[in-house]
Design a protein around this motif. Structure first.
Motif, PDB file in Angstrom:
ATOM      1  N   PRO A   1       0.818  -1.224   0.000  1.00 61.79           N
ATOM      2  CA  PRO A   1       0.000   0.000   0.000  1.00 61.79           C
ATOM      3  C   PRO A   1       0.850   1.273   0.000  1.00 61.79           C
ATOM      4  O   PRO A   1       0.475   2.266  -0.636  1.00 61.79           O
ATOM      5  CB  PRO A   1      -0.818  -0.130   1.293  1.00 61.79           C
ATOM      6  CG  PRO A   1      -0.885  -1.596   1.549  1.00 61.79           C
ATOM      7  CD  PRO A   1       0.437  -2.132   1.103  1.00 61.79           C
ATOM      8  N   ASN A   2       1.972   1.242   0.707  1.00 64.56           N
ATOM      9  CA  ASN A   2       2.850   2.411   0.741  1.00 64.56           C
ATOM     10  C   ASN A   2       3.430   2.678  -0.649  1.00 64.56           C
ATOM     11  O   ASN A   2       3.482   3.822  -1.114  1.00 64.56           O
ATOM     12  CB  ASN A   2       3.974   2.185   1.751  1.00 64.56           C
ATOM     13  CG  ASN A   2       4.733   3.469   2.057  1.00 64.56           C
ATOM     14  OD1 ASN A   2       4.277   4.566   1.741  1.00 64.56           O
ATOM     15  ND2 ASN A   2       5.895   3.325   2.659  1.00 64.56           N
ATOM     16  N   LEU A   3       3.852   1.612  -1.331  1.00 64.96           N
ATOM     17  CA  LEU A   3       4.385   1.767  -2.686  1.00 64.96           C
ATOM     18  C   LEU A   3       3.333   2.352  -3.623  1.00 64.96           C
ATOM     19  O   LEU A   3       3.628   3.244  -4.422  1.00 64.96           O
ATOM     20  CB  LEU A   3       4.879   0.419  -3.203  1.00 64.96           C
ATOM     21  CG  LEU A   3       5.515   0.400  -4.600  1.00 64.96           C
ATOM     22  CD1 LEU A   3       6.571  -0.699  -4.697  1.00 64.96           C
ATOM     23  CD2 LEU A   3       4.461   0.156  -5.692  1.00 64.96           C
ATOM     24  N   LEU A   4       2.102   1.849  -3.504  1.00 60.41           N
ATOM     25  CA  LEU A   4       1.042   2.294  -4.403  1.00 60.41           C
ATOM     26  C   LEU A   4       0.595   3.732  -4.115  1.00 60.41           C
ATOM     27  O   LEU A   4      -0.141   4.310  -4.906  1.00 60.41           O
ATOM     28  CB  LEU A   4      -0.148   1.336  -4.318  1.00 60.41           C
ATOM     29  CG  LEU A   4       0.114  -0.063  -4.892  1.00 60.41           C
ATOM     30  CD1 LEU A   4      -1.069  -0.994  -4.608  1.00 60.41           C
ATOM     31  CD2 LEU A   4       0.393   0.008  -6.389  1.00 60.41           C
ATOM     32  N   TYR A   5       1.060   4.289  -3.024  1.00 63.02           N
ATOM     33  CA  TYR A   5       0.817   5.702  -2.766  1.00 63.02           C
ATOM     34  C   TYR A   5       1.655   6.559  -3.721  1.00 63.02           C
ATOM     35  O   TYR A   5       1.221   7.654  -4.122  1.00 63.02           O
ATOM     36  CB  TYR A   5       1.164   6.029  -1.307  1.00 63.02           C
ATOM     37  CG  TYR A   5       1.154   7.512  -0.993  1.00 63.02           C
ATOM     38  CD1 TYR A   5      -0.042   8.184  -0.765  1.00 63.02           C
ATOM     39  CD2 TYR A   5       2.347   8.233  -0.940  1.00 63.02           C
ATOM     40  CE1 TYR A   5      -0.051   9.552  -0.479  1.00 63.02           C
ATOM     41  CE2 TYR A   5       2.345   9.591  -0.660  1.00 63.02           C
ATOM     42  CZ  TYR A   5       1.153  10.253  -0.427  1.00 63.02           C
ATOM     43  OH  TYR A   5       1.153  11.597  -0.159  1.00 63.02           O
ATOM     44  N   TYR A   6       2.831   6.046  -4.083  1.00 69.31           N
ATOM     45  CA  TYR A   6       3.763   6.808  -4.926  1.00 69.31           C
ATOM     46  C   TYR A   6       3.610   6.476  -6.417  1.00 69.31           C
ATOM     47  O   TYR A   6       3.859   7.329  -7.265  1.00 69.31           O
ATOM     48  CB  TYR A   6       5.202   6.535  -4.492  1.00 69.31           C
ATOM     49  CG  TYR A   6       5.493   7.034  -3.098  1.00 69.31           C
ATOM     50  CD1 TYR A   6       5.760   8.369  -2.867  1.00 69.31           C
ATOM     51  CD2 TYR A   6       5.463   6.167  -2.010  1.00 69.31           C
ATOM     52  CE1 TYR A   6       6.011   8.841  -1.581  1.00 69.31           C
ATOM     53  CE2 TYR A   6       5.710   6.622  -0.722  1.00 69.31           C
ATOM     54  CZ  TYR A   6       5.988   7.960  -0.517  1.00 69.31           C
ATOM     55  OH  TYR A   6       6.222   8.431   0.758  1.00 69.31           O
ATOM     56  N   PHE A   7       3.204   5.257  -6.717  1.00 70.58           N
ATOM     57  CA  PHE A   7       2.976   4.839  -8.104  1.00 70.58           C
ATOM     58  C   PHE A   7       1.674   4.064  -8.167  1.00 70.58           C
ATOM     59  O   PHE A   7       1.424   3.191  -7.337  1.00 70.58           O
ATOM     60  CB  PHE A   7       4.126   3.965  -8.618  1.00 70.58           C
ATOM     61  CG  PHE A   7       5.420   4.705  -8.817  1.00 70.58           C
ATOM     62  CD1 PHE A   7       5.670   5.395 -10.004  1.00 70.58           C
ATOM     63  CD2 PHE A   7       6.382   4.716  -7.822  1.00 70.58           C
ATOM     64  CE1 PHE A   7       6.859   6.083 -10.191  1.00 70.58           C
ATOM     65  CE2 PHE A   7       7.578   5.397  -7.997  1.00 70.58           C
ATOM     66  CZ  PHE A   7       7.824   6.088  -9.181  1.00 70.58           C
ATOM     67  N   ARG A   8       0.857   4.345  -9.168  1.00 72.30           N
ATOM     68  CA  ARG A   8      -0.473   3.740  -9.246  1.00 72.30           C
ATOM     69  C   ARG A   8      -0.445   2.259  -9.587  1.00 72.30           C
ATOM     70  O   ARG A   8      -1.364   1.529  -9.222  1.00 72.30           O
ATOM     71  CB  ARG A   8      -1.314   4.490 -10.278  1.00 72.30           C
ATOM     72  CG  ARG A   8      -1.655   5.923  -9.899  1.00 72.30           C
ATOM     73  CD  ARG A   8      -2.237   6.673 -11.071  1.00 72.30           C
ATOM     74  NE  ARG A   8      -1.272   6.814 -12.158  1.00 72.30           N
ATOM     75  CZ  ARG A   8      -1.525   7.398 -13.311  1.00 72.30           C
ATOM     76  NH1 ARG A   8      -2.728   7.859 -13.575  1.00 72.30           N
ATOM     77  NH2 ARG A   8      -0.578   7.500 -14.227  1.00 72.30           N
ATOM     78  N   SER A   9       0.604   1.817 -10.319  1.00 75.85           N
ATOM     79  CA  SER A   9       0.617   0.439 -10.797  1.00 75.85           C
ATOM     80  C   SER A   9       2.025   0.036 -11.217  1.00 75.85           C
ATOM     81  O   SER A   9       2.930   0.879 -11.290  1.00 75.85           O
ATOM     82  CB  SER A   9      -0.317   0.302 -12.011  1.00 75.85           C
ATOM     83  OG  SER A   9       0.169   1.108 -13.085  1.00 75.85           O
ATOM     84  N   LYS A  10       2.176  -1.229 -11.510  1.00 71.12           N
ATOM     85  CA  LYS A  10       3.444  -1.726 -12.044  1.00 71.12           C
ATOM     86  C   LYS A  10       3.759  -1.054 -13.376  1.00 71.12           C
ATOM     87  O   LYS A  10       4.906  -0.713 -13.669  1.00 71.12           O
ATOM     88  CB  LYS A  10       3.365  -3.249 -12.226  1.00 71.12           C
ATOM     89  CG  LYS A  10       4.642  -3.881 -12.768  1.00 71.12           C
ATOM     90  CD  LYS A  10       4.533  -5.404 -12.809  1.00 71.12           C
ATOM     91  CE  LYS A  10       3.646  -5.887 -13.939  1.00 71.12           C
ATOM     92  NZ  LYS A  10       3.752  -7.364 -14.145  1.00 71.12           N
ATOM     93  N   GLU A  11       2.720  -0.853 -14.190  1.00 71.00           N
ATOM     94  CA  GLU A  11       2.898  -0.192 -15.491  1.00 71.00           C
ATOM     95  C   GLU A  11       3.419   1.228 -15.322  1.00 71.00           C
ATOM     96  O   GLU A  11       4.284   1.679 -16.085  1.00 71.00           O
ATOM     97  CB  GLU A  11       1.568  -0.177 -16.259  1.00 71.00           C
ATOM     98  CG  GLU A  11       1.117  -1.533 -16.780  1.00 71.00           C
ATOM     99  CD  GLU A  11       0.446  -2.404 -15.720  1.00 71.00           C
ATOM    100  OE1 GLU A  11       0.295  -1.929 -14.552  1.00 71.00           O
ATOM    101  OE2 GLU A  11       0.079  -3.539 -16.033  1.00 71.00           O
ATOM    102  N   ASP A  12       2.919   1.937 -14.328  1.00 71.51           N
ATOM    103  CA  ASP A  12       3.340   3.311 -14.061  1.00 71.51           C
ATOM    104  C   ASP A  12       4.828   3.353 -13.717  1.00 71.51           C
ATOM    105  O   ASP A  12       5.575   4.218 -14.200  1.00 71.51           O
ATOM    106  CB  ASP A  12       2.500   3.877 -12.908  1.00 71.51           C
ATOM    107  CG  ASP A  12       2.691   5.375 -12.732  1.00 71.51           C
ATOM    108  OD1 ASP A  12       3.198   6.029 -13.665  1.00 71.51           O
ATOM    109  OD2 ASP A  12       2.328   5.897 -11.655  1.00 71.51           O
ATOM    110  N   ILE A  13       5.264   2.426 -12.893  1.00 72.48           N
ATOM    111  CA  ILE A  13       6.684   2.351 -12.530  1.00 72.48           C
ATOM    112  C   ILE A  13       7.526   2.046 -13.763  1.00 72.48           C
ATOM    113  O   ILE A  13       8.564   2.679 -14.005  1.00 72.48           O
ATOM    114  CB  ILE A  13       6.915   1.268 -11.462  1.00 72.48           C
ATOM    115  CG1 ILE A  13       6.121   1.575 -10.191  1.00 72.48           C
ATOM    116  CG2 ILE A  13       8.402   1.148 -11.132  1.00 72.48           C
ATOM    117  CD1 ILE A  13       6.153   0.455  -9.167  1.00 72.48           C
ATOM    118  N   HIS A  14       7.069   1.083 -14.540  1.00 68.38           N
ATOM    119  CA  HIS A  14       7.829   0.649 -15.710  1.00 68.38           C
ATOM    120  C   HIS A  14       7.965   1.776 -16.735  1.00 68.38           C
ATOM    121  O   HIS A  14       9.063   2.009 -17.265  1.00 68.38           O
ATOM    122  CB  HIS A  14       7.147  -0.562 -16.347  1.00 68.38           C
ATOM    123  CG  HIS A  14       7.953  -1.233 -17.411  1.00 68.38           C
ATOM    124  ND1 HIS A  14       7.871  -0.877 -18.738  1.00 68.38           N
ATOM    125  CD2 HIS A  14       8.869  -2.231 -17.347  1.00 68.38           C
ATOM    126  CE1 HIS A  14       8.679  -1.626 -19.444  1.00 68.38           C
ATOM    127  NE2 HIS A  14       9.301  -2.446 -18.634  1.00 68.38           N
TER     128      HIS A  14
END
Length: 210
Positions: A50-63
């Motif tokens: 949940p903490n990670l998803l606060y900064y990036f919406r999804s795996k695709e967003d990070i990629h």
């Protein structure tokens, strides 16, 4: 109506995003996009999902964020190719810079290679846009050098492709390179050996005869 300006990130938010991107780079380089999971990235980053998803919406967003950064880094040496410079010096410098990147950014190179092997589903707009425009621009510079008799005539696009292929080999297939060269030649000196060989291969082949 006045446009709403995006909120500026705090120092902590910026640092957290960098930690996530560094962790994701390692996970994507090892497992590829399809094999990587948000849980793996969160674990590598030392934070909860949940903490990670606060900064990036999804795996695709990070990629996509990683790929945008990578493409900018990858294209930097090509951007520096100067039409008013000596073509042999410019191309020799480009080959050297690309090999330095193969040495210094092996994970990024594997990440890019994995995306391309999958058909570039997440970066095709970048390839057809920014990348193509830059390559076309630099190909015209190289074509101008050829027209002026400063280097031999050849296909400038395939010349750029050939430089990419030979230099990035030392990142994408580094394990194979070191295994074949063995302990005597497979150390850090392999990049300098490669640079000298590729300079001879490309530069000698491009110098006008006579």
């Amino acid at each position: 109506m006045e446009a709403v300006k995006p909120k500026r990130r705090t120092r902590i938010q910026t640092e957290k995003r960098e930690i996530i991107l560094e962790a994701a780079l390692e996970v994507f380089a090892q497992h590829g996009f399809r094999g990587a999971t948000i849980d793996q990235i969160a674990e590598a980053a030392g934070m909860s999902k949940p903490n990670l998803l606060y900064y990036f919406r999804s795996k695709e967003d990070i990629h996509v964020t990683l790929m945008q950064r990578l493409l900018e880094t990858w294209l930097a040496p090509l951007r520096e190719l100067d039409d008013i410079g000596d073509p042999i010096t410019e191309l020799r410098s480009y080959i050297r810079r690309k090999l330095e990147m193969a040495r210094d950014y092996p994970r990024e190179s594997r990440l890019f290679a994995n995306e391309i092997l999958q058909g570039a589903p997440r970066v095709m707009p970048m390839l057809e846009g920014e990348l193509k425009e830059l390559v076309d621009e630099k190909a015209q510079i190289i074509r101008g050098w050829m027209r002026d008799g400063r280097i031999v005539r050849t296909d400038p696009w395939h010349l750029i492709f050939a430089i990419w292929a030979t230099t990035q080999h030392y990142a994408d297939f580094d394990v194979q390179v070191r295994a074949v060269l063995g302990s005597d030649r497979g150390g850090e000196g392999r990049f300098e050996d490669a640079a000298r060989f590729l300079e001879q291969l490309f530069i000698d082949g491009l110098k006008p005869k006579g």
